[in-house]
Design an enzyme around this catalytic site. Structure first.
Site, PDB file in Angstrom:
ATOM      1  N   TRP A  16       0.856  -1.180   0.000  1.00 35.57           N
ATOM      2  CA  TRP A  16       0.000   0.000   0.000  1.00 35.57           C
ATOM      3  C   TRP A  16       0.904   1.247   0.000  1.00 35.57           C
ATOM      4  O   TRP A  16       1.895   1.296   0.706  1.00 35.57           O
ATOM      5  CB  TRP A  16      -0.904   0.006   1.250  1.00 35.57           C
ATOM      6  CG  TRP A  16      -1.647   1.307   1.361  1.00 35.57           C
ATOM      7  CD1 TRP A  16      -2.732   1.693   0.635  1.00 35.57           C
ATOM      8  CD2 TRP A  16      -1.330   2.402   2.229  1.00 35.57           C
ATOM      9  NE1 TRP A  16      -3.112   2.968   0.992  1.00 35.57           N
ATOM     10  CE2 TRP A  16      -2.265   3.428   1.968  1.00 35.57           C
ATOM     11  CE3 TRP A  16      -0.345   2.630   3.195  1.00 35.57           C
ATOM     12  CZ2 TRP A  16      -2.250   4.649   2.639  1.00 35.57           C
ATOM     13  CZ3 TRP A  16      -0.323   3.855   3.863  1.00 35.57           C
ATOM     14  CH2 TRP A  16      -1.276   4.837   3.580  1.00 35.57           C
ATOM     15  N   ASP A  40      -2.384   5.906  -3.079  1.00 35.75           N
ATOM     16  CA  ASP A  40      -2.798   6.869  -2.056  1.00 35.75           C
ATOM     17  C   ASP A  40      -1.636   7.777  -1.685  1.00 35.75           C
ATOM     18  O   ASP A  40      -1.822   8.806  -1.044  1.00 35.75           O
ATOM     19  CB  ASP A  40      -3.274   6.132  -0.794  1.00 35.75           C
ATOM     20  CG  ASP A  40      -4.723   5.694  -0.913  1.00 35.75           C
ATOM     21  OD1 ASP A  40      -5.375   6.068  -1.913  1.00 35.75           O
ATOM     22  OD2 ASP A  40      -5.211   4.972  -0.012  1.00 35.75           O
ATOM     23  N   TRP A  91     -14.387   4.008  -8.324  1.00 32.36           N
ATOM     24  CA  TRP A  91     -14.785   2.674  -7.832  1.00 32.36           C
ATOM     25  C   TRP A  91     -13.650   2.156  -6.957  1.00 32.36           C
ATOM     26  O   TRP A  91     -12.586   1.801  -7.453  1.00 32.36           O
ATOM     27  CB  TRP A  91     -15.039   1.730  -9.007  1.00 32.36           C
ATOM     28  CG  TRP A  91     -15.413   0.324  -8.618  1.00 32.36           C
ATOM     29  CD1 TRP A  91     -14.631  -0.573  -7.938  1.00 32.36           C
ATOM     30  CD2 TRP A  91     -16.644  -0.347  -8.888  1.00 32.36           C
ATOM     31  NE1 TRP A  91     -15.307  -1.759  -7.765  1.00 32.36           N
ATOM     32  CE2 TRP A  91     -16.537  -1.653  -8.343  1.00 32.36           C
ATOM     33  CE3 TRP A  91     -17.827   0.008  -9.539  1.00 32.36           C
ATOM     34  CZ2 TRP A  91     -17.573  -2.600  -8.434  1.00 32.36           C
ATOM     35  CZ3 TRP A  91     -18.847  -0.931  -9.618  1.00 32.36           C
ATOM     36  CH2 TRP A  91     -18.721  -2.214  -9.070  1.00 32.36           C
ATOM     37  N   ASP A  92     -13.919   2.131  -5.656  1.00 32.62           N
ATOM     38  CA  ASP A  92     -12.850   1.770  -4.714  1.00 32.62           C
ATOM     39  C   ASP A  92     -13.014   0.335  -4.227  1.00 32.62           C
ATOM     40  O   ASP A  92     -14.097  -0.269  -4.332  1.00 32.62           O
ATOM     41  CB  ASP A  92     -12.894   2.749  -3.528  1.00 32.62           C
ATOM     42  CG  ASP A  92     -11.512   3.030  -2.962  1.00 32.62           C
ATOM     43  OD1 ASP A  92     -10.608   2.198  -3.159  1.00 32.62           O
ATOM     44  OD2 ASP A  92     -11.357   4.066  -2.308  1.00 32.62           O
ATOM     45  N   MET A  93     -11.965  -0.228  -3.677  1.00 32.06           N
ATOM     46  CA  MET A  93     -11.981  -1.591  -3.125  1.00 32.06           C
ATOM     47  C   MET A  93     -10.853  -1.643  -2.094  1.00 32.06           C
ATOM     48  O   MET A  93      -9.704  -1.689  -2.463  1.00 32.06           O
ATOM     49  CB  MET A  93     -11.749  -2.598  -4.253  1.00 32.06           C
ATOM     50  CG  MET A  93     -12.062  -4.032  -3.904  1.00 32.06           C
ATOM     51  SD  MET A  93     -10.873  -4.774  -2.788  1.00 32.06           S
ATOM     52  CE  MET A  93      -9.604  -5.289  -3.917  1.00 32.06           C
ATOM     53  N   ASN A  94     -11.254  -1.627  -0.825  1.00 33.08           N
ATOM     54  CA  ASN A  94     -10.264  -1.321   0.205  1.00 33.08           C
ATOM     55  C   ASN A  94      -9.890  -2.444   1.160  1.00 33.08           C
ATOM     56  O   ASN A  94      -9.394  -2.170   2.258  1.00 33.08           O
ATOM     57  CB  ASN A  94     -10.745  -0.111   1.018  1.00 33.08           C
ATOM     58  CG  ASN A  94     -10.559   1.179   0.239  1.00 33.08           C
ATOM     59  OD1 ASN A  94      -9.548   1.354  -0.429  1.00 33.08           O
ATOM     60  ND2 ASN A  94     -11.525   2.066   0.292  1.00 33.08           N
TER      61      ASN A  94
HETATM   62  C1  GLA Z   1      -9.120   4.606  -0.233  1.00 37.63           C
HETATM   63  C2  GLA Z   1      -8.779   5.447  -1.443  1.00 37.63           C
HETATM   64  C3  GLA Z   1      -8.672   6.887  -1.047  1.00 37.63           C
HETATM   65  C4  GLA Z   1      -9.973   7.352  -0.441  1.00 37.63           C
HETATM   66  C5  GLA Z   1     -10.351   6.456   0.724  1.00 37.63           C
HETATM   67  C6  GLA Z   1     -11.727   6.759   1.230  1.00 37.63           C
HETATM   68  O1  GLA Z   1      -8.090   4.594   0.668  1.00 37.63           O
HETATM   69  O2  GLA Z   1      -7.598   4.989  -2.020  1.00 37.63           O
HETATM   70  O3  GLA Z   1      -8.345   7.687  -2.166  1.00 37.63           O
HETATM   71  O4  GLA Z   1     -10.972   7.329  -1.426  1.00 37.63           O
HETATM   72  O5  GLA Z   1     -10.312   5.081   0.365  1.00 37.63           O
HETATM   73  O6  GLA Z   1     -12.095   5.944   2.272  1.00 37.63           O
END
Ligand code: GLA
Length: 731
Positions: free
Chosen positions: A201, A550, A479-482
């Site tokens: 990350w 990020d 479109w996020d995936m965390n």
């Molecule tokens: C992830 C994304 C960030 C932001 C956060 C929001 O970490 O990479 O850019 O959008 O989620 O929770």
């Protein structure tokens, strides 16, 4: 370009002006690799390997007349399992009797114009039939009635081969696939260095180059996503290969889930590269007469160094992997509120930011995480995709209207694959999350993953999203995936099929994305996974741009963007100028450096405008103006890496348009040094016979590429950067 089968020599030759890929049948049975590299017009030899005596520790196939022949030493295209090739194999199958021996022999082949789509999977495509030819070779284990149909597509004007395999159960009983790779390429020596794209990350796609050694080396992901630790890519390069010269082979897997790339140097010093879905947490019940289609692998060969390899990938991905209205569209300059507000915003705060952004010339506002459910922290509300009226009393419609009235487009963040335990969705459907029943579930950012392998789960999220997208005028979606997968099980699925879950999840995700992007063709989709945690060719097929990391620190971004550029074109790599001290690493860099780094990608900003000085805002504004007039060159020009941040205190890269008429050089120096040796930047990609105007001088392309340009004596202080446009002059 053509694919030829020479009956007499039993040889297949796939070639275009740049590459040749040659295979032959040994005794009309085994399919051997002969040659893959730069184009050879005619090839008149047969491969010598089968006729050389090898050790008795490498047995011969049954019924083979010559006991000195062994599959263990053959450069095979479809190596089997538990017979006489002891290297890594393309498959591992358990048959109804519990045994696993598999030995593929040639059955038939067909050559046709064009390229077939891969059902349900992202893949490169063609627009006109004459762009490519495909060879399909059916390999059969007659005792098992199990087939591997090997598919090779060669493009007319690209140094590319797209390879995949379809496994077919032609027997009357169910068999179990435990491993089903997409490609195997054997090379005759191991005088290579291996480049991988590794990281974590906020440190994505760092390039690591090491000598290739004997043994088995695996580059993989078991995370349920391609992940930030390893890109599904490796490259083999000759030790003397540079950015500009030398031989390079690239292998990139068009898939976003678990993968494995195995590189094995065997005891005869041959190199095997195997690419496919990871056998970890994978098995597939293959019913009679059913096929299992593997994702494809993109082979690229270049003898013009790493830049040559990159440009082939860039053009292919932009032109024949990405799709839709935004494929060639100039990307809007955006502002995102995430680092400015995090979860703490209301309409007023947002509109203040939008007003400030408008002043600067920003074109798109993106409302990030926190607009839905009770989402005031990352512990809650994923899965509840309805607006939080406390923060936005007039709803998204009103906000979007107001943003648009100010002349900006409106974008929105979603994380559709996730669910918080503290959500209405999870309370109503706890078994919709991926889980192993009655087994404690690992936590990742306090969220669970929805079981996208199930139709009804996807449908519920699809309906929530369309309820918004049908009424709010949204131009862009992030479109996020965390989080990555753990305890991967699917409630309700048969015990025998539990290990199908992670691949079925990917098929479900691709199906969802296909439906959504088709239904909303105007929306620009940006792929994100805590930054670049799932930025891979599979996602590129649905979303033409990705948030690369990020980490927005300008120094760290040099490496991240340099690494990304090995395979992805600039139009896909998003970069933003953010505030200092940088939120990820705490470093303070000047605004010019931050602008120049972010302007080397799809430019955006993530700034608390109220806190910035007028002087810095003036630089941001001027940068936006400059970017608007050079945006096509940056996003769609050819990109050349010149000096690597992994090897020095400097970084340099350049963009040049396809006509080689206009370009811009970016040069960065991280730390200041006294009495440093003078360094020149040697250009690439110019027309050697043309004259270019650069910094008030008229210099030839030849001169700039051979001799270069001195720069670094001009710097004083840390974090220095230069942006140097140049133009061809009419002669
Ligand atoms: C992830 C994304 C960030 C932001 C956060 C929001 O970490 O990479 O850019 O959008 O989620 O929770």
């Amino acid at each position: 370009m053509a694919i030829i089968y020479n009956e007499e020599r039993q040889q297949f030759h796939l070639f275009n002006d740049e590459i040749s890929y040659i295979m032959e049948l040994i005794n009309e049975e085994y399919l051997a690799q002969v040659y893959y590299g730069r184009n050879v017009q005619t090839f008149n030899q047969r491969n010598p390997y089968p006729y050389v005596s090898r050790s008795s520790f490498s047995p011969s196939p049954a019924d083979w007349p010559d006991r000195h022949f062994t599959l263990d030493a053959i450069m095979q295209e479809a190596p089997g399992y538990d017979t006489s090739d002891y290297r890594q194999s393309i498959i591992e199958v358990t048959y109804p009797d519990g045994t696993q021996a598999t030995n593929f022999k040639y059955e038939s082949h067909v050559i046709f114009q064009g390229k077939k789509p891969l059902e349900g999977l992202p893949a490169t495509y063609i627009v006109e039939e004459d762009e490519a030819q495909t060879l399909e070779i059916t390999m059969l284990d007659a005792h098992r009635q199990f087939k591997a149909i090997l598919s090779y597509t060669i493009y007319t004007d690209r140094a590319v081969i797209a390879k995949s395999i379809r496994y077919v159960n032609a027997s009357p009983e169910t068999i179990v696939l435990n491993k089903a790779a997409s490609a195997c390429l054997d090379l005759p020596d191991y005088d290579y260095e291996l480049i991988q794209m590794t990281g974590s990350w906020a440190r994505e796609k760092h390039l690591k180059r090491d000598p290739l050694t004997m043994g088995i080396h695996t580059f993989d992901s078991k995370r349920g996503a391609s992940g930030s630790a390893q890109q599904p890519f490796i490259s083999l390069v000759r030790p003397q290969t540079t950015e500009a010269t030398g031989e390079v082979y690239g292998f990139h897997f068009v898939y976003s889930g678990n993968f494995a790339i195995e590189v094995e140097v065997d005891n005869y010093e041959q190199t095997r590269v195997l690419v496919g879905i990871n056998a970890h947490h994978f098995s597939w019940q293959l019913e009679p007469n059913q096929a299992f289609q593997t994702p494809e692998v993109i082979y690229v060969y270049s003898n013009q160094g790493l830049n040559g390899l990159s440009q082939t990938y860039h053009h292919l991905y932009r032109e024949r992997l990405a799709r839709g209205e935004h494929q060639y569209a100039e990307r809007p300059i955006l502002i995102n509120n995430w680092e400015t507000t995090y979860f703490d915003f209301n309409e007023e705060k947002i509109l203040d930011l939008v007003d400030g952004a408008k002043e600067l010339g920003v074109e798109l506002f993106v409302l990030d995480d926190g607009w839905f459910g009770k989402r005031n922290s990352d512990k809650t509300s994923l899965g509840d995709w309805f607006v939080n009226r406390e923060k936005l009393p007039g709803g998204l419609e009103q906000l979007a209207k107001k943003v648009k009235a100010r002349g900006l487009k409106f974008g929105l963040w979603f994380e559709p694959e996730m669910v918080s335990e503290a959500s209405e969705l999870y309370q109503a459907h706890p078994n919709w999350a991926l889980q192993v029943k009655d087994y404690p579930l690992s936590k990742g950012r306090d969220q669970l993953i929805l079981d996208f392998s199930r139709q009804e789960v996807r449908e519920a999220i699809f309906n929530q999203m369309t309820a918004i997208l049908d009424v709010v005028p949204i131009d862009y979606i992030k479109w996020d995936m965390n989080r990555t997968m753990t305890e991967v099980g699917s409630i309700g699925r048969d015990a025998k099929q539990q290990l199908e879950t992670s691949h079925r999840y990917m098929l479900g995700l691709y199906d969802f994305l296909e439906r959504l992007t088709t239904r909303y063709p105007h929306i620009l989709f940006e792929n994100c996974s805590s930054g670049g945690g799932r930025f891979d060719p599979g996602m590129v097929h649905y979303m033409p741009q990705s948030w690369a990391s990020d980490n927005t620190d300008a120094v760290e971004r040099l490496k991240i963007q340099y690494g990304n550029s090995l395979v992805f074109p600039t139009s896909m790599i998003c970069a933003q100028l953010s505030e200092v001290a940088n939120h990820q690493v705490g470093r303070i860099t000047n605004v010019e450096m931050r602008a120049n780094v972010a302007m080397s990608g799809n430019f955006g900003i993530m700034l608390n405008l109220a806190r910035e000085s007028q002087a810095d805002l003036a630089v941001v504004k001027a940068s936006i103006e400059w970017y608007k007039t050079h945006r096509r060159l940056i996003q769609y020009g050819d990109f050349y890496r010149l000096i690597s941040p992994f090897e020095s205190n400097e970084t340099a890269w350049l963009f040049i348009d396809q006509a080689k008429e206009e370009g811009v050089l970016f040069y960065f120096q991280i730390l200041s040094q006294a009495s440093q040796p003078l360094k020149k930047v040697k250009f690439q990609g110019l027309d050697p016979d043309s004259l270019y105007e650069i910094r008030g001088q008229i210099l030839s392309g030849d001169e700039l590429m051979a001799y270069g340009l001195y720069l670094n004596h001009e710097f004083y202080g840390d974090f220095q950067s230069k942006r140097i446009p140049f133009k061809k002059i009419n002669q």
